[in-house]
Design a protein around this motif. Sequence first.
Motif, PDB file in Angstrom:
ATOM      1  N   THR A  46      12.780   1.724   9.065  1.00  0.00           N
ATOM      2  CA  THR A  46      11.471   1.072   9.157  1.00  0.00           C
ATOM      3  C   THR A  46      10.711   1.367   7.877  1.00  0.00           C
ATOM      4  O   THR A  46      10.502   2.527   7.520  1.00  0.00           O
ATOM      5  N   ILE A  47      10.312   0.315   7.167  1.00  0.00           N
ATOM      6  CA  ILE A  47       9.664   0.429   5.862  1.00  0.00           C
ATOM      7  C   ILE A  47       8.175   0.182   6.040  1.00  0.00           C
ATOM      8  O   ILE A  47       7.774  -0.748   6.752  1.00  0.00           O
ATOM      9  N   THR A  48       7.341   0.996   5.395  1.00  0.00           N
ATOM     10  CA  THR A  48       5.890   0.821   5.524  1.00  0.00           C
ATOM     11  C   THR A  48       5.215   0.894   4.157  1.00  0.00           C
ATOM     12  O   THR A  48       5.750   1.470   3.204  1.00  0.00           O
ATOM     13  N   SER A  49       4.023   0.313   4.092  1.00  0.00           N
ATOM     14  CA  SER A  49       3.194   0.396   2.894  1.00  0.00           C
ATOM     15  C   SER A  49       1.774  -0.009   3.273  1.00  0.00           C
ATOM     16  O   SER A  49       1.579  -0.751   4.251  1.00  0.00           O
ATOM     17  N   GLU A  50       0.789   0.465   2.512  1.00  0.00           N
ATOM     18  CA  GLU A  50      -0.611   0.160   2.818  1.00  0.00           C
ATOM     19  C   GLU A  50      -1.354  -0.278   1.562  1.00  0.00           C
ATOM     20  O   GLU A  50      -1.031   0.144   0.452  1.00  0.00           O
ATOM     21  N   TYR A  83     -11.807  -2.872   5.164  1.00  0.00           N
ATOM     22  CA  TYR A  83     -10.539  -3.211   5.794  1.00  0.00           C
ATOM     23  C   TYR A  83      -9.365  -2.614   5.012  1.00  0.00           C
ATOM     24  O   TYR A  83      -9.435  -2.440   3.787  1.00  0.00           O
ATOM     25  N   LYS A  84      -8.301  -2.327   5.731  1.00  0.00           N
ATOM     26  CA  LYS A  84      -7.056  -1.865   5.138  1.00  0.00           C
ATOM     27  C   LYS A  84      -5.908  -2.501   5.915  1.00  0.00           C
ATOM     28  O   LYS A  84      -6.030  -2.723   7.132  1.00  0.00           O
ATOM     29  N   TYR A  85      -4.798  -2.785   5.241  1.00  0.00           N
ATOM     30  CA  TYR A  85      -3.683  -3.454   5.887  1.00  0.00           C
ATOM     31  C   TYR A  85      -2.395  -2.668   5.663  1.00  0.00           C
ATOM     32  O   TYR A  85      -2.108  -2.223   4.547  1.00  0.00           O
ATOM     33  N   LYS A  86      -1.637  -2.507   6.743  1.00  0.00           N
ATOM     34  CA  LYS A  86      -0.385  -1.758   6.697  1.00  0.00           C
ATOM     35  C   LYS A  86       0.785  -2.693   6.958  1.00  0.00           C
ATOM     36  O   LYS A  86       0.851  -3.362   7.994  1.00  0.00           O
ATOM     37  N   LEU A  87       1.709  -2.745   6.016  1.00  0.00           N
ATOM     38  CA  LEU A  87       2.919  -3.541   6.146  1.00  0.00           C
ATOM     39  C   LEU A  87       3.988  -2.708   6.863  1.00  0.00           C
ATOM     40  O   LEU A  87       4.224  -1.553   6.504  1.00  0.00           O
ATOM     41  N   LYS A 108      16.019 -13.150  10.171  1.00  0.00           N
ATOM     42  CA  LYS A 108      14.617 -12.839   9.900  1.00  0.00           C
ATOM     43  C   LYS A 108      14.317 -11.439  10.397  1.00  0.00           C
ATOM     44  O   LYS A 108      14.545 -11.111  11.565  1.00  0.00           O
ATOM     45  N   LEU A 109      13.778 -10.603   9.512  1.00  0.00           N
ATOM     46  CA  LEU A 109      13.428  -9.242   9.879  1.00  0.00           C
ATOM     47  C   LEU A 109      12.136  -9.227  10.700  1.00  0.00           C
ATOM     48  O   LEU A 109      11.313 -10.145  10.610  1.00  0.00           O
ATOM     49  N   ASP A 110      11.955  -8.167  11.470  1.00  0.00           N
ATOM     50  CA  ASP A 110      10.678  -7.926  12.139  1.00  0.00           C
ATOM     51  C   ASP A 110       9.727  -7.388  11.071  1.00  0.00           C
ATOM     52  O   ASP A 110       9.783  -6.223  10.692  1.00  0.00           O
ATOM     53  N   ALA A 111       8.866  -8.262  10.566  1.00  0.00           N
ATOM     54  CA  ALA A 111       7.931  -7.899   9.494  1.00  0.00           C
ATOM     55  C   ALA A 111       6.529  -8.298   9.923  1.00  0.00           C
ATOM     56  O   ALA A 111       6.304  -9.440  10.323  1.00  0.00           O
ATOM     57  N   ARG A 112       5.606  -7.339   9.860  1.00  0.00           N
ATOM     58  CA  ARG A 112       4.237  -7.610  10.303  1.00  0.00           C
ATOM     59  C   ARG A 112       3.259  -6.807   9.468  1.00  0.00           C
ATOM     60  O   ARG A 112       3.624  -5.813   8.821  1.00  0.00           O
ATOM     61  N   ILE A 113       2.007  -7.234   9.482  1.00  0.00           N
ATOM     62  CA  ILE A 113       0.933  -6.532   8.785  1.00  0.00           C
ATOM     63  C   ILE A 113      -0.128  -6.173   9.815  1.00  0.00           C
ATOM     64  O   ILE A 113      -0.662  -7.045  10.508  1.00  0.00           O
ATOM     65  N   ILE A 114      -0.414  -4.875   9.918  1.00  0.00           N
ATOM     66  CA  ILE A 114      -1.357  -4.360  10.904  1.00  0.00           C
ATOM     67  C   ILE A 114      -2.716  -4.144  10.240  1.00  0.00           C
ATOM     68  O   ILE A 114      -2.803  -3.564   9.159  1.00  0.00           O
ATOM     69  N   ASN A 151       4.821   2.163  -3.957  1.00  0.00           N
ATOM     70  CA  ASN A 151       4.026   2.554  -2.789  1.00  0.00           C
ATOM     71  C   ASN A 151       4.668   2.044  -1.504  1.00  0.00           C
ATOM     72  O   ASN A 151       4.031   1.947  -0.473  1.00  0.00           O
ATOM     73  N   VAL A 152       5.969   1.724  -1.594  1.00  0.00           N
ATOM     74  CA  VAL A 152       6.741   1.286  -0.436  1.00  0.00           C
ATOM     75  C   VAL A 152       7.503   2.494   0.104  1.00  0.00           C
ATOM     76  O   VAL A 152       8.410   3.006  -0.553  1.00  0.00           O
ATOM     77  N   ASN A 153       7.139   2.958   1.286  1.00  0.00           N
ATOM     78  CA  ASN A 153       7.792   4.115   1.892  1.00  0.00           C
ATOM     79  C   ASN A 153       9.139   3.708   2.486  1.00  0.00           C
ATOM     80  O   ASN A 153       9.200   2.857   3.368  1.00  0.00           O
TER      81      ASN A 153
END
Length: 347
Positions: free
Chosen positions: A153-157, A141-145, A80-86, A305-307
Amino acid sequence: MKKLPFFLSLSLILGVFASCNSRLELYADYKDVPVIYGLIDATQDTNYMKIVRAFSGTNDNPIDATQVALIADSNNYPGKLDARIIEYKSSAGGQYTPTGREIMLDTITIHDKHYGVFYAPNQKVYFCTQPFYMDNVSTKYKYKLVVVTPHDTITSETNVVGGDNFKILTTSVTFTPDGEDKTGKISFTPADNAVVYEVSVEFNYQEKKMSGPLVDKQVSWSYGAIHNDDLEYESGHYVVKYNQATLFNALASAIGADTLGVERYFNRNDSFKIHLAAGGRELYNYIQINSPSEGFSQTIPDYTNVNGGFGVFSSRINLNQNVALSAKTCTELIGMKSWGFIQQAKE
């Protein structure tokens, strides 16, 4: 009117991976490439996300992505990856700042995945059960993956599509068998952060042949996905127009010649349903720009839109509402004697 394919359910958005190049040619020998598909729906108790990997080869030694997708161990990251939404919010038009809330994603295996592009029937997905908040008058509100893979480290908003003002306004519909020149309207208010809408409708009825069982039947049709710039706007709401002969034409096709010794039942207030879906800009851009023109031979997606990876992280929302059939429509349905309609659904 511009239309495009519009994938709103999890199973369909996963299918978008089929349009990726089956001969991935990126930059390094056999490097894993993160691929993410996730759509936040703030009205759902559980939100799911697909976080997988593809592999790139070289021009001389390409990899067939369609074959890799059928192998679970190749498709998934180990464990399981460390995956979270901020979560971020903006009050009174100010800057977005973290709320301090982080939504951790866990993994689960679904057991009813249809065979197709990905391995099946058991498939690993990421999910969360914490709520997402839609914009209101004072707060946005906005959410960052954030996903940590073994290499990057992969990010997206994304913003959240929806809002308390997003409603279907139509309360009654009228259809007529001679409606070639008559139009009706399906009206709804805009959803916050949405740029594309899909409207579909369905007519539900029951059918009983001779002494046989009572069978539930349905006729449905879609008006397609439409960018908000292409929708008609009237006094603060959007309008989709329909030909009033649509229902009768669809029913005639569904019923066919099966009209002897058949009773059909419908309920004026519950038989007709409007489905309305709204999607965010990232989802619209992904599908519009990456719509496959050559099937499996399509190149690597031009838009993501996935960095640090590929795919899309966006938002959608679905509304479903029963609306009444007009008295005129009920009279005309019952008046089609050969169709055997009776205005009262049986228990």
